[in-house]
Structures are given as structure tokens and as C-alpha cells.
Design a protein around this motif. Structure first.
Motif, PDB file in Angstrom:
ATOM      1  N   ARG A 141       0.824  -1.205   0.000  1.00  8.49           N
ATOM      2  CA  ARG A 141       0.000   0.000   0.000  1.00  8.49           C
ATOM      3  C   ARG A 141       0.862   1.261   0.000  1.00  8.49           C
ATOM      4  O   ARG A 141       1.962   1.273   0.554  1.00  8.49           O
ATOM      5  CB  ARG A 141      -0.935   0.027   1.213  1.00  8.49           C
ATOM      6  N   ILE A 142       0.320   2.295  -0.631  1.00  5.35           N
ATOM      7  CA  ILE A 142       0.951   3.611  -0.614  1.00  5.35           C
ATOM      8  C   ILE A 142       0.306   4.398   0.513  1.00  5.35           C
ATOM      9  O   ILE A 142      -0.914   4.590   0.523  1.00  5.35           O
ATOM     10  CB  ILE A 142       0.757   4.328  -1.960  1.00  5.35           C
ATOM     11  N   GLY A 143       1.110   4.830   1.479  1.00  5.62           N
ATOM     12  CA  GLY A 143       0.540   5.457   2.665  1.00  5.62           C
ATOM     13  C   GLY A 143      -0.199   4.418   3.471  1.00  5.62           C
ATOM     14  O   GLY A 143       0.240   3.275   3.609  1.00  5.62           O
ATOM     15  N   ASP A 144      -1.322   4.802   4.065  1.00  7.50           N
ATOM     16  CA  ASP A 144      -2.221   3.871   4.759  1.00  7.50           C
ATOM     17  C   ASP A 144      -1.501   3.055   5.829  1.00  7.50           C
ATOM     18  O   ASP A 144      -1.672   1.863   5.951  1.00  7.50           O
ATOM     19  CB  ASP A 144      -2.880   2.915   3.769  1.00  7.50           C
ATOM     20  N   ARG A 145      -0.657   3.733   6.645  1.00  8.45           N
ATOM     21  CA  ARG A 145       0.060   3.008   7.688  1.00  8.45           C
ATOM     22  C   ARG A 145      -0.823   2.752   8.899  1.00  8.45           C
ATOM     23  O   ARG A 145      -0.539   1.879   9.698  1.00  8.45           O
ATOM     24  CB  ARG A 145       1.299   3.793   8.120  1.00  8.45           C
ATOM     25  N   LYS A 146      -1.880   3.519   9.050  1.00  7.76           N
ATOM     26  CA  LYS A 146      -2.746   3.348  10.216  1.00  7.76           C
ATOM     27  C   LYS A 146      -3.809   2.308   9.897  1.00  7.76           C
ATOM     28  O   LYS A 146      -4.746   2.559   9.164  1.00  7.76           O
ATOM     29  CB  LYS A 146      -3.394   4.676  10.593  1.00  7.76           C
ATOM     30  N   ARG A 154       7.730  -0.370   6.473  1.00 15.84           N
ATOM     31  CA  ARG A 154       8.044   0.681   5.499  1.00 15.84           C
ATOM     32  C   ARG A 154       9.145   0.215   4.550  1.00 15.84           C
ATOM     33  O   ARG A 154      10.204  -0.224   4.976  1.00 15.84           O
ATOM     34  CB  ARG A 154       8.480   1.951   6.229  1.00 15.84           C
ATOM     35  N   ALA A 157      10.105   5.607   0.161  1.00 18.28           N
ATOM     36  CA  ALA A 157       9.209   6.705  -0.196  1.00 18.28           C
ATOM     37  C   ALA A 157       9.639   7.301  -1.531  1.00 18.28           C
ATOM     38  O   ALA A 157      10.800   7.173  -1.939  1.00 18.28           O
ATOM     39  CB  ALA A 157       9.220   7.778   0.892  1.00 18.28           C
ATOM     40  N   HIS A 194     -10.960  11.435  -2.166  1.00 10.84           N
ATOM     41  CA  HIS A 194      -9.784  12.195  -2.597  1.00 10.84           C
ATOM     42  C   HIS A 194     -10.224  13.568  -3.085  1.00 10.84           C
ATOM     43  O   HIS A 194     -11.091  13.690  -3.945  1.00 10.84           O
ATOM     44  CB  HIS A 194      -9.075  11.448  -3.723  1.00 10.84           C
ATOM     45  N   SER A 258       5.414  10.079  -0.887  1.00  3.68           N
ATOM     46  CA  SER A 258       4.429   9.003  -0.729  1.00  3.68           C
ATOM     47  C   SER A 258       5.154   7.798  -0.152  1.00  3.68           C
ATOM     48  O   SER A 258       6.139   7.324  -0.732  1.00  3.68           O
ATOM     49  CB  SER A 258       3.796   8.631  -2.073  1.00  3.68           C
ATOM     50  N   GLU A 259       4.692   7.305   0.980  1.00  3.63           N
ATOM     51  CA  GLU A 259       5.334   6.154   1.606  1.00  3.63           C
ATOM     52  C   GLU A 259       4.801   4.852   1.024  1.00  3.63           C
ATOM     53  O   GLU A 259       3.609   4.724   0.753  1.00  3.63           O
ATOM     54  CB  GLU A 259       5.103   6.159   3.119  1.00  3.63           C
ATOM     55  N   ASN A 261       4.406   0.892   1.848  1.00  3.60           N
ATOM     56  CA  ASN A 261       4.390   0.011   3.002  1.00  3.60           C
ATOM     57  C   ASN A 261       3.870  -1.375   2.651  1.00  3.60           C
ATOM     58  O   ASN A 261       3.023  -1.523   1.766  1.00  3.60           O
ATOM     59  CB  ASN A 261       3.500   0.586   4.110  1.00  3.60           C
TER      60      ASN A 261
END
Length: 291
Positions: A141-146, A154, A157, A194, A258-259, A261
Motif C-alpha cells: 500500500r501507498i501510505g495507509d500506515r494506520k 516501510r 518513499a 480524494h 508518498s510512503e 508500506n
């Protein structure tokens, strides 16, 4: 009932004494004796007749050993099969990937080249997956760490690029400012949650896209066709920028990082296959994205 005590009882019968069982299982003699006594207490019967020279099964012990031995053998066969499968890295990985994430196609090919007995089942979606409900081992996933039920690992980025074709820029000119950018027809990546904004440098601008789509490959085609200015991830844009089919714009106003993960349900009880895949992704992604 303690299964370990049952397994120890089977070993005692096989090896013929507490001392030999102690030696072969690396268990103190006193522990072996104590566990057999506890097992007999749980069962309410005497399993072994003990003497200074030998052990002898009682009638109850003989009956119990016949069934216990079959169960322990089946269990040990299962463990052996599991260990062999893990060693060979065979099995199925259930993965989730976002749409259009082209580099991961090559990663999966490289992984299977190293581990040819591994099968993939891939769910391609940009929605927030239920790792347990959807049966996903690892999601990219891009972002969405929570994620309340997931661990995030990770990978790195990167920044999106603002691009347009030379033909579009011939018509509207190369933008030198954010105000100039707003004069060019644009398309953007979009989902119901978005907003129609671009964060460029320290500025957030409202855009009026003529086309919105949750597919970066579609946006790439539109940009190459000379229809719109748009944002693209670097792995889709770089080759076309290098060969001149697209031009990167307003480099002094970069998109935010953009992270990237990997999400998976738990750090505990991960199979060797899943751990190997996570480590493989980490190593593979080191030089993939430039920030």
C-alpha cells in the motif's frame, strides 16, 4: 492432559528407560519421571511398573500406548512435513497490490525465479482490504500506515511527478508558476475520498480536472496523448521523461513524499514464506525509488 507428557511417555516406552529418554530428549531424569507421574494422575491409572532394572507397561499402559504412539507419530510426521515445506519454500502467498503498480510485476517474477515452488494469488485493488476477512498474507500500500489490525513495514518513499507532453505545452506554454499551471487542462487520480487539490511544495492548489480516474496507467496514456497535464508516480513517468515523450514541470514545487508500506496481520506466527517475501521486498525496493 499435557500432550508433551504423552509424547514423553511414548519415548520412555520406545527407549526402555527414564535415563535413556533423558539422554535422547535432553530432559532431566527427574523431569521425565515427574511428567509421567502427572500423566498417570490425570488419567487415573498406572501406566508403568517401575523397578531398579527395567520398566514394564501395565495393561492400561499397553492400551494407552497403542493409541498414544499413533497420535505422536502422526504429529511428528506433520511437523516433519511442515519443516520440509518451509525449507523448500513451497505454498501459496495471497497478496494485495494497488492498480498500476508496474514494478511489483517484476518483483513477483524475480521472487518466483528464486523460489519456483511458491504460488501467488493476487488481489489488485485500491480499496482498504480486510487482511483477515479477505485472506491476505501481505498487502502493498501507498501510505495507509494506520490500520487497526495490521503491522506496517516501510519499504521507502518517492514523489510523484507533474508531467505533460511537448505537444500540450506547445499549445499552452511551459508553466513557470502555479497560476500558469491552472491555465492548462488537467486530469488527476481520484477516489470518492480524494479531494481535487495538488500539494506542490508548500502550496496547496485547487484544480479543476476535466477527467478524474483511479488508474495511473490511464493517466499516463492521456498525458502521452497530449490531452492533459497530470501527476504520475516516477516508475511510470521516468522512462517517458528521459526519452522526451513527457516533460517534468515545476520542479521547484515538488509533490509530497508518498510512503510505500507492506501491511500484514501480525508479527507473531509469520510463516517462513511470508517472512522471506517481506525481506525480499525490502531488499528489492532499496534502489527502486528515488526521493
Amino acid at each position: 492432559m499435557d500432550f508433551n507428557a504423552v509424547a514423553l511417555f511414548v519415548k520412555v516406552v520406545q527407549y526402555g528407560s527414564f535415563s535413556e529418554t533423558s539422554r535422547r530428549t535432553n530432559t532431566p531424569v527427574a523431569t521425565v519421571s515427574r511428567r509421567i507421574q502427572a500423566l498417570e494422575k490425570d488419567l487415573g491409572v498406572r501406566l508403568l511398573e517401575r523397578s531398579t532394572r527395567r520398566l514394564r507397561l501395565t495393561d492400561a499402559g499397553t492400551s494407552f500406548w497403542e493409541y498414544a504412539n499413533q497420535g505422536v507419530e502422526a504429529f511428528e510426521t506433520g511437523l516433519s512435513t511442515l519443516d520440509r515445506d518451509q525449507l523448500d519454500l513451497s505454498g501459496k502467498l495471497r497478496l494485495s497490490l494497488p492498480p498500476g503498480f508496474i514494478p511489483w510485476r517484476q518483483l513477483l517474477q524475480d521472487f518466483q525465479s528464486c523460489y519456483p515452488n511458491v504460488e501467488f494469488e493476487v488481489l489488485v485493488t485500491d480499496r482498504r482490504v480486510d487482511l483477515i476477512g479477505d485472506g491476505i498474507d501481505v498487502a502493498l500500500r501507498i501510505g495507509d500506515r494506520k490500520h487497526e489490525h495490521a503491522i506496517a513495514h516501510r519499504l521507502g518513499a518517492y514523489r510523484h511527478l507533474l508531467v505533460a507532453s511537448p505537444s500540450l505545452l506547445e499549445r499552452f506554454g511551459i508553466p513557470q508558476s502555479l497560476e500558469d499551471l491552472l491555465k492548462i487542462p488537467c486530469a488527476n487520480w481520484h477516489t470518492p475520498t480524494h479531494s481535487n487539490t495538488w500539494q506542490l511544495g508548500a502550496e496547496t492548489i485547487e484544480i479543476n480536472p476535466l477527467l478524474q480516474v483511479n488508474d495511473y496507467l490511464h493517466l499516463l496514456d492521456l498525458a502521452l496523448a497530449g490531452l492533459y497535464v497530470t501527476e504520475l508516480p516516477p516508475f511510470l513517468a521516468h522512462t517517458h521523461v528521459e526519452n522526451g515523450n513527457l516533460i517534468a514541470l515545476l520542479k521547484d514545487y515538488p509533490f509530497p513524499l508518498s510512503e510505500l508500506n507492506l501491511l500484514y496481520p501480525s508479527r507473531m506466527h509469520l510463516s517462513r514464506l511470508v517472512k522471506t517475501y517481506i525481506n525480499f521486498c525490502s531488499d528489492w525496493a532499496v534502489n527502486l525509488f528515488q526521493t
